[in-house]
Scaffold this motif. Structure first.
Motif, PDB file in Angstrom:
ATOM      1  N   GLN A 263       0.834  -1.192   0.000  1.00 24.01           N
ATOM      2  CA  GLN A 263       0.000   0.000   0.000  1.00 24.01           C
ATOM      3  C   GLN A 263       0.865   1.237   0.000  1.00 24.01           C
ATOM      4  O   GLN A 263       1.890   1.308   0.688  1.00 24.01           O
ATOM      5  CB  GLN A 263      -0.893   0.006   1.244  1.00 24.01           C
ATOM      6  CG  GLN A 263      -1.872  -1.158   1.240  1.00 24.01           C
ATOM      7  CD  GLN A 263      -2.566  -1.318   2.559  1.00 24.01           C
ATOM      8  OE1 GLN A 263      -1.961  -1.074   3.600  1.00 24.01           O
ATOM      9  NE2 GLN A 263      -3.815  -1.736   2.520  1.00 24.01           N
ATOM     10  N   ALA A 267      -2.042   6.246  -2.592  1.00 23.36           N
ATOM     11  CA  ALA A 267      -3.308   5.544  -2.786  1.00 23.36           C
ATOM     12  C   ALA A 267      -4.275   5.846  -1.655  1.00 23.36           C
ATOM     13  O   ALA A 267      -5.461   6.075  -1.859  1.00 23.36           O
ATOM     14  CB  ALA A 267      -3.056   4.048  -2.901  1.00 23.36           C
ATOM     15  N   GLN A 270      -5.587   9.248  -2.001  1.00 24.15           N
ATOM     16  CA  GLN A 270      -6.563   9.242  -3.083  1.00 24.15           C
ATOM     17  C   GLN A 270      -7.934   8.812  -2.594  1.00 24.15           C
ATOM     18  O   GLN A 270      -8.942   9.454  -2.845  1.00 24.15           O
ATOM     19  CB  GLN A 270      -6.080   8.292  -4.190  1.00 24.15           C
ATOM     20  CG  GLN A 270      -6.760   8.529  -5.530  1.00 24.15           C
ATOM     21  CD  GLN A 270      -6.387   9.916  -6.076  1.00 24.15           C
ATOM     22  OE1 GLN A 270      -5.206  10.235  -6.229  1.00 24.15           O
ATOM     23  NE2 GLN A 270      -7.392  10.734  -6.355  1.00 24.15           N
ATOM     24  N   HIS A 271      -7.927   7.693  -1.797  1.00 29.10           N
ATOM     25  CA  HIS A 271      -9.180   7.201  -1.217  1.00 29.10           C
ATOM     26  C   HIS A 271      -9.872   8.277  -0.417  1.00 29.10           C
ATOM     27  O   HIS A 271     -11.072   8.494  -0.535  1.00 29.10           O
ATOM     28  CB  HIS A 271      -8.880   6.017  -0.276  1.00 29.10           C
ATOM     29  CG  HIS A 271      -8.896   4.698  -0.969  1.00 29.10           C
ATOM     30  ND1 HIS A 271     -10.045   4.145  -1.497  1.00 29.10           N
ATOM     31  CD2 HIS A 271      -7.909   3.804  -1.208  1.00 29.10           C
ATOM     32  CE1 HIS A 271      -9.757   2.979  -2.047  1.00 29.10           C
ATOM     33  NE2 HIS A 271      -8.465   2.747  -1.896  1.00 29.10           N
TER      34      HIS A 271
END
Lengths: 303, 438
Positions: A263, A267, A270-271
């Motif tokens: 991870q 990312a 972004q979530h």
């Protein structure tokens, strides 16, 4: 290649029944600010005494500027011991001149240097005073001048801020950084981690006489990080993330997320952005030296 | 500048300029002089009360006159004892001396009586006894028809004059050994005092340095041995300075007091102590001349340098031991006694041996102890004035200097470890271990 001012190889010192220094090795690049860390009784002072030729190592090699440690090298070092001490009945001016001359300065040089420092600290009127007339904090200042008066290449400070009020501690800290800028290498011996984090570039951590950890502060912190991220919100928020994220809701305004191996922080961000939340902060939590210190020392002590 | 020199300079200057040093150095001679003056005054203080004494001389030996003293006046009474005694309350007499008639000229004991409300003081008693004794002696000489000059010739004073057998030895006189004893004794005492006072000073100073932790700063600049040696030499210099000041100041002050107060301290002392000289002034002058001659005959050019060498040897030997002990003990002065005792005992023993040696300088006790380095700095200087065989002096000095150097080295090894050790009380066993530590 950076020059090495101090090179310790497998240095050992035994007292009566106890081994105070157990095969300690490290290299100290010229111009560095170096933290020598360890809990009380870890062997920091024993090690410093070896470096300053106060005692001799039972085994191992100490190189100063590439040469085996000799008497003349002590003139290139300045050492402020943890237990401060001065001749109480001596006048401050005489005392400082005396110690500077013992470090190889001529009387004239010593006087010039001393005048410079006393003017800098605005204590010229202390010159004829006796040491015993000074408060403990003032004596501390004098002790600092003693340490640096002869412009040493290597300055070793054992718990330099203990007993100083914040103003004077800052004054001394600024001077230390200044000296470093002018080329002096510094060794800081302390068990107060927050000071080290502020000043030092490199550290060595000693416990039970042996070095357990060494390197640049940044590298060490990175190697001990847990991929833990902190997210702050400006409005009360209940965050919902996909299963694979280890989420911890600290309070309505704060969450912590521990990222797994595959991870990325991007990312994750972004979530969060996709959910259109009021994010006010996003940062990685790096372990403080204190935590690393406790972890390492606790670890080795439990063995 | 050489670091050792710097240390010596600091140790010396910081002490010599300290208030307590200046005070003790100046006040001690003053105190000595004051004490001597007061003692002299006390002893020379006779009664200031004027005493009139009536004399009833039934024996008729006093010839109607007794020499009066400063405060003592004798009055001859023609009246009988009873009459004088009955009228005494109205008279100014404080006592009545009654000399009864002499029954037998050959009598060895003769009692005179003194009637008084108060017992007479000792000095009055002695004076009266002396007068009567002299008078009775003259009376007996007349009665027995003896020749006064012949009797005077009976008293002979014997002088034992030592003479050398071989011609090339210096002829010494009867005063030689007495003067040598005085010189020897003073030298031994000076040694004893300096070793103690300044050895202790070294010890205290080492302890102080250890306690206020300056030592760590110092040792990061200089070798422990340099620090110890610098201290020993510096304090030694302080000692020499102090002794020198005293040696000059005490006689000067005595002279000044004598001039101001008009009392002769030295002779008054001897009289006060009861040693009334029974020789006439000419004799006295001859003695002084002889003593001066003897004094000059002593080979000062040899004795003084030798004394200095023994002084240095003894001082280094003992003060280095004191330094080692100082480094081994903590903040508690009381703790030190178990370690200082082994040092002080030889010093005290040496003092007693020295006193004995002055009396018999060639006894085997004196000779052996002046070879033993712990005793020799005190015993040998005391023997120097007696012209001991040169090889004995040389051997003693060699042994002393060798041992002193060895002790300084040993102490340096102990000191080096001791000054950096805190919190632990070290015993003899630890000290020995430190010597052999790498």
């Amino acid at each position: 290649m950076t020059q090495i001012i101090l090179d310790l190889q497998e240095v050992v010192k035994d007292y009566d029944k106890k081994r105070a220094v157990d095969k300690v090795s490290f290299q100290l690049p010229k111009g560095a600010i170096f933290g020598l860390l360890g809990p009380n009784g870890a062997g920091k002072t024993s090690l410093i005494r070896i470096i300053t030729s106060i005692t001799r190592a039972d085994a191992g090699v100490v190189l100063f500027n590439g040469e085996p440690l000799q008497e003349k090298h002590s003139e290139r070092m300045g050492y402020m011991p943890e237990e401060r001490g001065l001749y109480k009945k001596m006048k401050i001016g005489d005392h400082l001149l005396y110690l500077a001359q013992l470090k190889g300065l001529s009387y004239k040089e010593a006087k010039t240097e001393l005048t410079y420092w006393m003017e800098k600290f605005e204590i010229m009127d202390w010159w004829p005073k006796k040491i015993e007339e000074l408060s403990k904090g003032m004596q501390q200042k004098i002790q600092f001048i003693v340490t640096i008066l002869h412009k040493p290449d290597l300055i070793i400070l054992d718990e330099p801020f203990s007993g100083l009020d914040p103003i004077n501690a800052n004054l001394i800290k600024d001077e230390i950084l200044n000296l470093n800028k002018n080329g002096a290498t510094l060794i800081f011996s302390t068990h107060r981690m927050e000071q080290v984090e502020e000043i030092c570039e490199e550290i060595v951590l000693i416990n039970n006489g042996a070095n357990v950890l060494q390197g640049k502060v940044k590298d060490i912190k990175n190697s001990y990080k847990e991929n833990l991220f902190n997210v702050d919100f400006s409005t009360p928020t209940q965050v919902v993330l996909p299963e694979e994220y280890a989420l911890k809701q600290i309070n309505d305004f704060k969450i912590q997320v521990k990222l797994g191996e595959n991870q990325s922080s991007n990312a994750l961000l972004q979530h969060l952005l996709n959910q259109n939340l009021n994010i006010s902060g996003f940062n990685e939590i790096l372990p403080s030296l204190n935590e690393i210190f406790i972890r390492r020392v606790g670890q080795s002590n439990s063995f | 500048m050489n670091k050792l020199l710097l240390i010596i300079k600091r140790e010396y200057i910081s002490r010599v300029t300290s208030k307590s040093f200046i005070l003790t150095t100046l006040l001690t001679p003053l105190a000595i002089v004051l004490f001597t003056a007061v003692v002299t005054l006390i002893f020379s203080y006779e009664t200031d009360e004027i005493q009139n004494i009536a004399v009833v001389d039934e024996a008729k030996i006093l010839d109607g006159s007794i020499r009066d003293e400063e405060n003592l006046f004798f009055h001859f009474e023609k009246k009988s004892l009873e009459e004088v005694l009955s009228g005494i309350e109205k008279s100014s007499y404080s006592g009545v001396l009654y000399v009864p008639a002499i029954k037998e000229v050959m009598e060895k004991q003769y009692t005179v009586f003194y009637y008084a409300a108060k017992q007479p003081g000792l000095s009055i008693q002695f004076k009266i006894k002396d007068r009567v004794e002299d008078a009775l002696r003259d009376f007996k000489i007349v009665q027995l028809k003896l020749d006064k000059e012949q009797i005077a010739a009976l008293d002979t004073k014997i002088i034992l004059e030592p003479e050398p057998i071989s011609k090339d030895e210096v002829d010494s006189s009867r005063l030689t050994s007495a003067i040598a004893a005085v010189i020897g004794m003073s030298m031994g005492f000076i040694m004893y005092m300096t070793v103690f006072i300044y050895g202790m000073m070294v010890m205290r100073s080492v302890m102080e340095e250890k306690m206020n932790r300056i030592v760590e700063v110092m040792i990061s600049s200089v070798k422990p041995f340099q620090l110890m040696l610098g201290k020993i030499i510096g304090v030694g210099g302080v000692g020499l300075t102090q002794v020198l000041v005293w040696v000059i100041l005490v006689p000067v002050l005595l002279l000044i007091t004598r001039l101001i107060m008009g009392i002769d301290l030295s002779t008054n002392m001897s009289i006060a102590q009861g040693a009334t000289p029974d020789f006439n002034p000419d004799d006295m002058q001859a003695m002084v001349a002889l003593a001066m001659k003897e004094f000059n005959q002593i080979n000062w050019w040899l004795i003084v340098p030798l004394f200095m060498l023994f002084f240095l040897g003894g001082y280094f030997l003992y003060s280095s031991l004191f330094a080692a002990v100082g480094s081994a003990i903590g903040d508690d002065m009381g703790e030190s006694s178990s370690l200082t005792l082994p040092i002080t005992i030889p010093v005290i023993l040496a003092l007693y041996i020295m006193m004995q040696s002055v009396e018999s300088p060639d006894s085997s006790l004196a000779r052996w102890s002046s070879m033993f380095p712990l005793f020799s700095p005190i015993v040998m200087p005391a023997r120097l004035a007696f012209n001991p065989p040169w090889w004995e002096v040389a051997l003693s000095l060699t042994l002393l200097i060798g041992t002193a150097m060895f002790f300084v080295w040993i102490s340096g090894r102990i000191y080096r470890v001791g000054i950096l050790l805190y919190g632990k009380k070290a015993g003899m066993k630890e000290l020995v271990k430190w010597v052999f530590m790498k």
